[in-house]
Design an enzyme around this catalytic site. Structure first.
Site, short mmCIF file in Angstrom:
data_model
loop_
_atom_site.label_atom_id
_atom_site.label_comp_id
_atom_site.label_asym_id
_atom_site.label_seq_id
_atom_site.Cartn_x
_atom_site.Cartn_y
_atom_site.Cartn_z
N GLU A 129 7.49 -39.89 17.28
CA GLU A 129 8.07 -39.37 18.52
C GLU A 129 9.47 -39.93 18.75
O GLU A 129 9.84 -40.97 18.22
CB GLU A 129 7.17 -39.74 19.69
CG GLU A 129 7.06 -41.24 19.86
CD GLU A 129 5.86 -41.68 20.67
OE1 GLU A 129 5.04 -40.84 21.05
OE2 GLU A 129 5.76 -42.89 20.91
N CYS A 149 2.43 -48.55 12.53
CA CYS A 149 3.12 -49.83 12.69
C CYS A 149 2.48 -50.87 11.79
O CYS A 149 1.28 -50.84 11.54
CB CYS A 149 3.05 -50.30 14.15
SG CYS A 149 3.99 -51.83 14.43
N CYS A 153 -0.78 -54.93 17.82
CA CYS A 153 -0.84 -55.38 19.22
C CYS A 153 -1.99 -54.67 19.94
O CYS A 153 -2.13 -53.45 19.84
CB CYS A 153 0.49 -55.14 19.91
SG CYS A 153 1.83 -55.97 19.03
N GLY A 211 6.57 -48.13 15.72
CA GLY A 211 6.90 -49.02 14.61
C GLY A 211 7.59 -50.30 14.99
O GLY A 211 8.12 -50.45 16.09
N GLU A 212 7.57 -51.24 14.06
CA GLU A 212 8.23 -52.53 14.24
C GLU A 212 9.50 -52.52 13.39
O GLU A 212 9.45 -52.64 12.16
CB GLU A 212 7.28 -53.65 13.82
CG GLU A 212 7.91 -55.02 13.68
CD GLU A 212 8.77 -55.44 14.86
OE1 GLU A 212 8.26 -55.51 16.00
OE2 GLU A 212 9.97 -55.70 14.65
N SER A 265 9.40 -58.43 22.65
CA SER A 265 8.16 -58.07 23.34
C SER A 265 7.34 -59.35 23.52
O SER A 265 6.60 -59.73 22.63
CB SER A 265 7.38 -57.06 22.50
OG SER A 265 8.10 -55.87 22.44
N ASN A 342 0.86 -48.63 30.14
CA ASN A 342 0.47 -47.22 30.03
C ASN A 342 -0.86 -47.15 29.31
O ASN A 342 -0.91 -47.36 28.10
CB ASN A 342 1.48 -46.47 29.15
CG ASN A 342 2.49 -45.78 29.97
OD1 ASN A 342 2.17 -45.00 30.86
ND2 ASN A 342 3.74 -46.07 29.69
N1 SAH Z 1 7.45 -52.69 17.76
C1 SAH Z 1 8.51 -53.00 18.64
C2 SAH Z 1 9.15 -51.77 19.25
C3 SAH Z 1 8.27 -50.64 19.64
S1 SAH Z 1 7.19 -50.92 21.00
C4 SAH Z 1 8.02 -53.96 19.71
O1 SAH Z 1 6.82 -54.20 19.81
O2 SAH Z 1 8.86 -54.50 20.42
C5 SAH Z 1 8.31 -50.83 22.39
C6 SAH Z 1 7.81 -51.55 23.63
O3 SAH Z 1 6.70 -50.83 24.23
C7 SAH Z 1 7.31 -52.95 23.34
O4 SAH Z 1 7.75 -53.88 24.30
C8 SAH Z 1 5.83 -52.75 23.43
O5 SAH Z 1 5.20 -53.97 23.64
C9 SAH Z 1 5.70 -51.77 24.55
N2 SAH Z 1 4.40 -51.07 24.63
C10 SAH Z 1 3.59 -50.74 23.63
N3 SAH Z 1 2.46 -50.13 24.10
C11 SAH Z 1 2.59 -50.07 25.44
C12 SAH Z 1 1.78 -49.56 26.49
N4 SAH Z 1 0.62 -48.98 26.24
N5 SAH Z 1 2.23 -49.69 27.76
C13 SAH Z 1 3.44 -50.26 28.01
N6 SAH Z 1 4.25 -50.76 27.07
C14 SAH Z 1 3.84 -50.68 25.79
FE1 SF4 Z 2 3.03 -51.49 19.08
FE2 SF4 Z 2 5.39 -52.75 18.79
FE3 SF4 Z 2 3.07 -54.09 18.48
FE4 SF4 Z 2 3.81 -52.27 16.67
S1 SF4 Z 2 4.83 -54.19 17.14
S2 SF4 Z 2 1.77 -52.52 17.52
S3 SF4 Z 2 4.81 -50.72 17.98
S4 SF4 Z 2 3.86 -53.12 20.36
#
Ligand code: SAH
Ligand code: SF4
Length: 410
Positions: A129, A149, A153, A211-212, A265, A342
């Site tokens: 997306e 990814c 998480c 993705g990371e 994050s 979310n």
């Molecule tokens: N992988 C990277 C970037 C993508 S995620 C990272 O983790 O930073 C982008 C942001 O969205 C991150 O801060 C992640 O923790 C957050 N995120 C992921 N799932 C979410 C959810 N269900 N609700 C709110 N934020 C979320």
């Molecule tokens: Fe989701 Fe970012 Fe964690 Fe990957 S690293 S699982 S995209 S929050």
């Protein structure tokens, strides 16, 4: 629908490995796209079809301008190139962007694109997306860096999926290019040079999609160099934010080799909780992560690190957590972004109550930090539970699940 259908059900068990391996590799099409190649790679590519060495620099400059300033999607539009060269390029290459499988436009102007990327076998494409969020003073494009990814998480829908593969630099740059296409955000031929950039609809880019990014380091680095190139897409590195869950060894590399803004994050203030929310913490614990942040090249009050903190009811949202967060941040030029969680189908967390988010945010604010709570955007194209509304009949149920509700940035 194939890709996400296969990837949606892998739950990260406690004993699950911290990192997943890609299950596929990228297979280039017969006629590859030139979008996203570095200048050097583009020059070599021209050499490969017989452009003499002495001409290559100039040809690269011309093609670069057509591609990234004017948004050409057809070699025939490149009228400063000879007819023969245009024909030669067309025989061997394309200017293809990622294919748009679905586009949704919210009443608030937020746009969401579901992009279809080629799979290892032609019958199994993959979806990622890309979201555009317009605001009064800027327009932010949120892009993806992997299909799935590497990490797991526990609060993130993407984390429950397999890592299918890394995106190529071309697919990463392609997201910016296609957003400019869809928004008619290219410099028009008649516009005087220098006046257009102020009005650019896509003014900021965040790597906060699927993705990371620091586990796809080289492609992300090379793509962002193209995105930041002053003779092309021309987004200042200060307007590009890379978000990472904390791949410590690559944080300093990102500072020196990419030079974008950094978002971390964080989501938890103790190793015990962070190990559960962001299992990568078991490999790179908080102390090492914060040390890497302190040493981030170029860090200053004008170039702060953003700490993202997802608000999970009864998990990490106590006022004691807020105070502990301030303690952790001490000495780091920082901004703190509180993100309402979310939910997604099957997720085990709930979003904190609004009242609690406000109290939490007040503690952060009173300590002198800007702590904007990201307002969810594009709500009408996302149902409350993170799925898309039924109006999007074009999408399969699995695709809808795959569109994580992340249309929020700061
Ligand atoms: N992988 C990277 C970037 C993508 S995620 C990272 O983790 O930073 C982008 C942001 O969205 C991150 O801060 C992640 O923790 C957050 N995120 C992921 N799932 C979410 C959810 N269900 N609700 C709110 N934020 C979320
Ligand atoms: Fe989701 Fe970012 Fe964690 Fe990957 S690293 S699982 S995209 S929050």
């Amino acid at each position: 629908m194939t890709s996400l259908a296969d990837t949606g059900s892998e739950k990260a068990a406690t004993a699950a490995p911290i990192e997943k391996r890609p299950v596929e590799r990228y297979v280039a099409p017969e006629r590859p796209s030139l979008v996203g190649l570095s200048r050097t790679a583009l020059a070599e590519t021209l050499g490969g079809i017989g452009v003499p060495e002495r001409q290559r620099r100039m040809r690269v400059q011309q093609i670069w301008h057509w591609l990234y300033v004017r948004g050409a999607d057809d070699f025939e539009a490149m009228t400063t190139l000879s007819k023969e060269l245009r024909a030669g390029l067309g025989r061997h290459f394309t200017l293809a962007r990622p294919e748009i499988a679905a586009e949704q436009i919210s009443v608030d102007g937020t746009r969401k694109w579901l992009l279809r990327l080629p799979g290892e076998t032609p019958d199994r494409p993959h979806d990622v997306e890309c979201v555009y969020i317009p605001e009064t003073d800027r327009g932010t494009l949120c892009i993806s860096s992997q299909v799935g990814c590497t990490l797991n998480c526990s609060f993130c829908h993407t984390g429950t999926q397999r890592l299918v593969r890394n995106l190529t630099a071309g697919e990463i740059v392609g997201q910016v290019v296609l957003a400019r296409d869809r928004l008619a955000d290219w410099q028009r031929a008649a516009a005087p040079a220098g006046t257009e950039s102020e009005k650019r609809l896509v003014s900021n880019v965040v790597l906060m999609g699927m993705g990371e990014p620091l586990y796809n380091f080289e492609a992300v680095r090379d793509a962002l160099a193209v995105v930041a190139d002053g003779d092309g897409l021309s987004l200042s590195k200060r307007r590009i934010t890379l978000s990472t869950s904390g791949v410590v060894p690559n944080i300093v590399r990102a500072g020196t080799e990419i030079g974008s803004m950094l978002a971390i994050s964080l989501h938890a203030v103790t190793d015990e909780l962070r190990n559960e929310l962001v299992p990568l913490n078991r490999k790179y614990p908080l102390r090492e992560l914060l040390e890497a942040c302190r040493n981030y090249p170029g860090l200053s009050n004008a170039r702060r690190i953003t700490f993202e903190y997802v608000m999970l009811k009864g998990v990490n949202d106590s006022l004691a957590d807020a105070r502990a967060l301030l303690k952790l941040m001490k000495g780091i030029p920082a901004k703190i972004n509180l993100i309402p969680f979310n939910p997604w189908p099957g997720s085990k967390y709930e979003c904190s109550d609004w009242e609690q988010i406000e109290k939490f945010s007040e503690i952060i604010f009173n300590a002198g930090y800007a702590s904007p709570v990201r307002t969810p955007r594009g709500r009408d194209i996302l149902a409350a539970c993170g799925q898309l509304k039924s109006a999007t009949e074009k999408l399969s149920a699995r695709e809808r699940l795959a569109l994580r509700a992340m249309a929020m940035t700061d």
